[in-house]
Write an enzyme that holds these catalytic residues in place. Sequence first.
Site, PDB file in Angstrom:
ATOM      1  N   CYS A 171      -8.963 -45.898 -31.104  1.00  0.00           N
ATOM      2  CA  CYS A 171      -9.004 -44.680 -30.287  1.00  0.00           C
ATOM      3  C   CYS A 171     -10.457 -44.221 -30.142  1.00  0.00           C
ATOM      4  CB  CYS A 171      -8.163 -43.599 -30.966  1.00  0.00           C
ATOM      5  SG  CYS A 171      -8.777 -41.948 -30.661  1.00  0.00           S
ATOM      6  N   CYS A 187      -5.278 -37.577 -31.881  1.00  0.00           N
ATOM      7  CA  CYS A 187      -5.307 -37.012 -30.522  1.00  0.00           C
ATOM      8  C   CYS A 187      -3.946 -36.499 -30.110  1.00  0.00           C
ATOM      9  CB  CYS A 187      -5.692 -38.059 -29.487  1.00  0.00           C
ATOM     10  SG  CYS A 187      -7.303 -38.765 -29.703  1.00  0.00           S
ATOM     11  N   CYS A 238      -2.033 -42.292 -31.079  1.00  0.00           N
ATOM     12  CA  CYS A 238      -3.047 -41.824 -32.033  1.00  0.00           C
ATOM     13  C   CYS A 238      -2.640 -40.424 -32.481  1.00  0.00           C
ATOM     14  CB  CYS A 238      -4.440 -41.796 -31.406  1.00  0.00           C
ATOM     15  SG  CYS A 238      -5.628 -40.913 -32.446  1.00  0.00           S
ATOM     16  N   HIS A 243     -11.228 -40.862 -32.271  1.00  0.00           N
ATOM     17  CA  HIS A 243     -11.150 -40.855 -33.738  1.00  0.00           C
ATOM     18  C   HIS A 243     -11.566 -42.167 -34.397  1.00  0.00           C
ATOM     19  CE1 HIS A 243      -8.639 -37.444 -32.550  1.00  0.00           C
ATOM     20  NE2 HIS A 243      -9.102 -36.900 -33.650  1.00  0.00           N
ATOM     21  N   HIS A 303     -14.889 -24.813 -32.797  1.00  0.00           N
ATOM     22  CA  HIS A 303     -13.878 -23.821 -32.398  1.00  0.00           C
ATOM     23  C   HIS A 303     -14.550 -22.477 -32.132  1.00  0.00           C
ATOM     24  CE1 HIS A 303     -11.076 -26.399 -35.062  1.00  0.00           C
ATOM     25  NE2 HIS A 303     -10.873 -26.740 -33.810  1.00  0.00           N
ATOM     26  N   LYS A 316     -21.263 -36.640 -33.689  1.00  0.00           N
ATOM     27  CA  LYS A 316     -20.094 -35.790 -33.608  1.00  0.00           C
ATOM     28  C   LYS A 316     -19.812 -35.198 -35.001  1.00  0.00           C
ATOM     29  CE  LYS A 316     -15.334 -35.731 -32.382  1.00  0.00           C
ATOM     30  NZ  LYS A 316     -14.083 -36.336 -32.192  1.00  0.00           N
ATOM     31  N   LYS A 332     -14.708 -34.562 -40.106  1.00  0.00           N
ATOM     32  CA  LYS A 332     -14.468 -34.447 -41.546  1.00  0.00           C
ATOM     33  C   LYS A 332     -14.854 -35.724 -42.264  1.00  0.00           C
ATOM     34  CE  LYS A 332     -10.355 -32.409 -41.980  1.00  0.00           C
ATOM     35  NZ  LYS A 332      -9.184 -31.960 -42.634  1.00  0.00           N
ATOM     36  N   HIS A 358     -13.587 -25.117 -37.506  1.00  0.00           N
ATOM     37  CA  HIS A 358     -14.977 -25.585 -37.585  1.00  0.00           C
ATOM     38  C   HIS A 358     -15.794 -24.963 -36.468  1.00  0.00           C
ATOM     39  CE1 HIS A 358     -15.635 -28.740 -34.589  1.00  0.00           C
ATOM     40  NE2 HIS A 358     -14.600 -29.423 -34.994  1.00  0.00           N
TER      41      HIS A 358
END
Length: 493
Positions: free
Chosen positions: A144, A130, A127, A147, A22, A287, A290, A19
């Site tokens: 978490c 992570c 998690c 996430h 990156h 953020k 997905k 994505h």
Amino acid sequence: MTKTFYITTAIDYVNSRPHVGHAYEKVLADAIARWNRLNKKDVFFLTGVDENAQKNVQAAEKAGIPVKEFIDKNAELFIELCKKLNLSHDDFIRTTAKEHTIVVQRIVKKIIEKGDIYKAKYEGLYCVGCETYYTENELIDGKCPEHNKIPELRKEDAYFFKLSKYKKELQKLIPQYVTPESKAHEVLNRVNGELNDICISRHKANWGIDFPNDKKFKVWVWIDALINYISGLKDKEEVYWPAQLHVVGKGINWFHSVIWPAMLISADYKLPEKLLVHGYLTTEGKKMSKSLGNVIDPLELLNKYHADSVRYSLLRCNVFDDSDFSEDIIIERHNNELANKLGNLVSRVSTLAEKYGIEKTKSNLEIDKTLKEVKEHFNNYELHKVLEVIFHYIDKTNEYIQEKKPWEVHSPQREAPQQSEEAHSKSKSNSRKVLYELSVAIKNATILLSPFIPSTAERIAKTFNFKISLDDLEKPLDVKSKINKSEILFQKI
Ligand code: MSP
């Protein structure tokens, strides 16, 4: 002796396609690598993928594809991303590679020999997103914080690393190692509190690197992944370790500023010099994820837009804060800055220089102040400010051409009062001098822009006959070779 500069990015999970976050991290590191090459350092730039994570396995299972096949397919997409971004990396590491496994086991063995690993029962919250354990008080509403998911409860025999033993060394290291300061403070606060030993194994897992001397366990993926920074150097470890700069996003600051240095001290390795913690790219302040369906696919962007337009618009984002990013932002920056400001300038000046020629003179468009500022901002890793400064210089150059109007004297309809032959030829010579000044300004701006938009910089250098090197900033422009009209660098979208 040439100074070495070893720079790395985080290695990306291959649980899905790349994505745009990156892509951002990669071009950020690439621009810094290129800047250091311009400064004649011997640079080694490493990037790659993190393949031993459980989340990769889960994603493969969900897709109904054998893990190895799934990982190979996604790793290819990350390799393609590097290529399409015109990245200048020296190697691309995949952590399923045999050589990496050997180095991980060697380093973990060293830590065992140091007496820093012990076995105990573990009960804790994990998690998978992570790939890390959490304590109750690190969770937000029991979830978490990265996430927003309830972690799994895990009870197992486990190997622990004596992280707590390195508290003092970490307290000393972090303030000079982590940048920006705010991110150093964040981790320092945690280290100053209770610093617990960490579980570094997974029991009976079927994917990952075997724990040395105990095949019932795999090495926790973060220990394995961090070691890529050493294993990725292969036979060049002696030359390039320790790294000058690790570039990572804010979500993984802790692993790099606390766990990694502690492991290195324990295994008797030198410590890396700096950790650059960048902010996140967001969509309308949120953020990208997905589950929210707001992730931007960089490979799709690169099919539509020139790599330099994507690189430029990413690198305009504030390095340390979160920044909104979208296709509209690429278009806006491409049109307003690359096409209107830089592209137009190059096109106008090269067209006039082809027609009328250039004549050497001292330039009024000095680069010294700009260069000084560029260096300062690069030293602080504020690349968005580097671009601001260079574009300020380009703006000034555009104003200069408007003010001097070097085309007028050659124009048959010029309104200038009748001039003697001699005066007219002097005016023509002056206009050629202005065109020289403008060409030199383009040379200077281009050299400084080359870490950001490398392929465009090469095209401009060809048109104006100079080399992309900092030495050429000081050198006059070659007036013997002819300047030919440049092709259009950036078509407006
Ligand atoms: N595999 C680990 C890193 C191991 S490094 C020894 C990992 N992978 S990741 O794929 O989740 O993230 C890779 C890098 O991309 C991290 O530095 C991460 O912070 C960064 N980014 C992920 N999302 C991002 C944005 N939305 N914006 C900018 N960078 C982001 O973590």
